[in-house]
Design a protein around this motif. Structure first.
Motif, mmCIF file in Angstrom:
data_model
loop_
_atom_site.group_PDB
_atom_site.id
_atom_site.type_symbol
_atom_site.label_atom_id
_atom_site.label_comp_id
_atom_site.label_asym_id
_atom_site.label_seq_id
_atom_site.Cartn_x
_atom_site.Cartn_y
_atom_site.Cartn_z
ATOM 1 N N HIS A 10 -74.541 12.019 -4.037
ATOM 2 C CA HIS A 10 -74.841 13.021 -5.065
ATOM 3 C C HIS A 10 -73.507 13.621 -5.485
ATOM 4 O O HIS A 10 -72.856 14.332 -4.707
ATOM 5 N N ASN A 11 -73.098 13.270 -6.687
ATOM 6 C CA ASN A 11 -71.816 13.746 -7.230
ATOM 7 C C ASN A 11 -70.652 13.449 -6.281
ATOM 8 O O ASN A 11 -69.875 14.332 -5.920
ATOM 9 N N THR A 12 -70.517 12.192 -5.909
ATOM 10 C CA THR A 12 -69.472 11.778 -4.971
ATOM 11 C C THR A 12 -68.445 10.845 -5.607
ATOM 12 O O THR A 12 -67.865 10.004 -4.930
ATOM 13 N N GLU A 13 -68.202 11.009 -6.891
ATOM 14 C CA GLU A 13 -67.277 10.115 -7.586
ATOM 15 C C GLU A 13 -65.892 10.083 -6.925
ATOM 16 O O GLU A 13 -65.234 9.047 -6.934
ATOM 17 N N ARG A 14 -65.478 11.175 -6.337
ATOM 18 C CA ARG A 14 -64.152 11.236 -5.712
ATOM 19 C C ARG A 14 -64.071 10.409 -4.432
ATOM 20 O O ARG A 14 -62.969 10.053 -3.997
ATOM 21 N N TYR A 15 -65.202 10.146 -3.789
ATOM 22 C CA TYR A 15 -65.197 9.528 -2.468
ATOM 23 C C TYR A 15 -65.868 8.156 -2.399
ATOM 24 O O TYR A 15 -65.684 7.439 -1.420
ATOM 25 N N LEU A 16 -66.633 7.793 -3.404
ATOM 26 C CA LEU A 16 -67.455 6.587 -3.324
ATOM 27 C C LEU A 16 -66.630 5.315 -3.157
ATOM 28 O O LEU A 16 -66.948 4.479 -2.302
ATOM 29 N N LEU A 17 -65.588 5.138 -3.930
ATOM 30 C CA LEU A 17 -64.786 3.908 -3.815
ATOM 31 C C LEU A 17 -64.112 3.797 -2.452
ATOM 32 O O LEU A 17 -64.063 2.718 -1.859
ATOM 33 N N LYS A 18 -63.605 4.889 -1.929
ATOM 34 C CA LYS A 18 -62.980 4.869 -0.599
ATOM 35 C C LYS A 18 -64.018 4.521 0.466
ATOM 36 O O LYS A 18 -63.754 3.733 1.377
ATOM 37 N N CYS A 19 -65.193 5.098 0.346
ATOM 38 C CA CYS A 19 -66.284 4.797 1.278
ATOM 39 C C CYS A 19 -66.644 3.315 1.220
ATOM 40 O O CYS A 19 -66.768 2.649 2.255
ATOM 41 N N MET A 20 -66.798 2.796 0.011
ATOM 42 C CA MET A 20 -67.182 1.392 -0.153
ATOM 43 C C MET A 20 -66.083 0.456 0.338
ATOM 44 O O MET A 20 -66.371 -0.570 0.960
ATOM 45 N N ASP A 21 -64.832 0.791 0.084
ATOM 46 C CA ASP A 21 -63.719 -0.020 0.597
ATOM 47 C C ASP A 21 -63.768 -0.111 2.114
ATOM 48 O O ASP A 21 -63.531 -1.168 2.698
#
Length: 70
Positions: A10-21
């Protein structure tokens, strides 16, 4: 053995790519990743949609209504 990883957002644009990586870099080869978004108002849905388009093991689920908190 297949492993399913559920990523709630929920509104995690800042963290989503790092999490997925971090998930993509795991040593397990048979991973299913489910991104479940709870009505984000930032670019999280667009990022998740792109990830699902470019990775066959990623599924994106999105709700348009914000779920009630317990």
């Amino acid at each position: 053995m297949k492993v399913s990883v559920i990523v709630t957002t929920h509104n995690t644009e800042r963290y989503l790519l790092k999490c997925m990586d971090s998930i993509f870099n795991q040593t397990l080869s048979d991973i299913e990743i489910i991104i479940a978004d709870d009505a984000s108002t930032d670019s999280t849905p667009q990022i998740a949609t792109e990830l699902a388009k470019t990775h066959e093991n990623v599924l994106f689920l999105c709700t348009m209504l914000r779920a009630a908190r317990a």
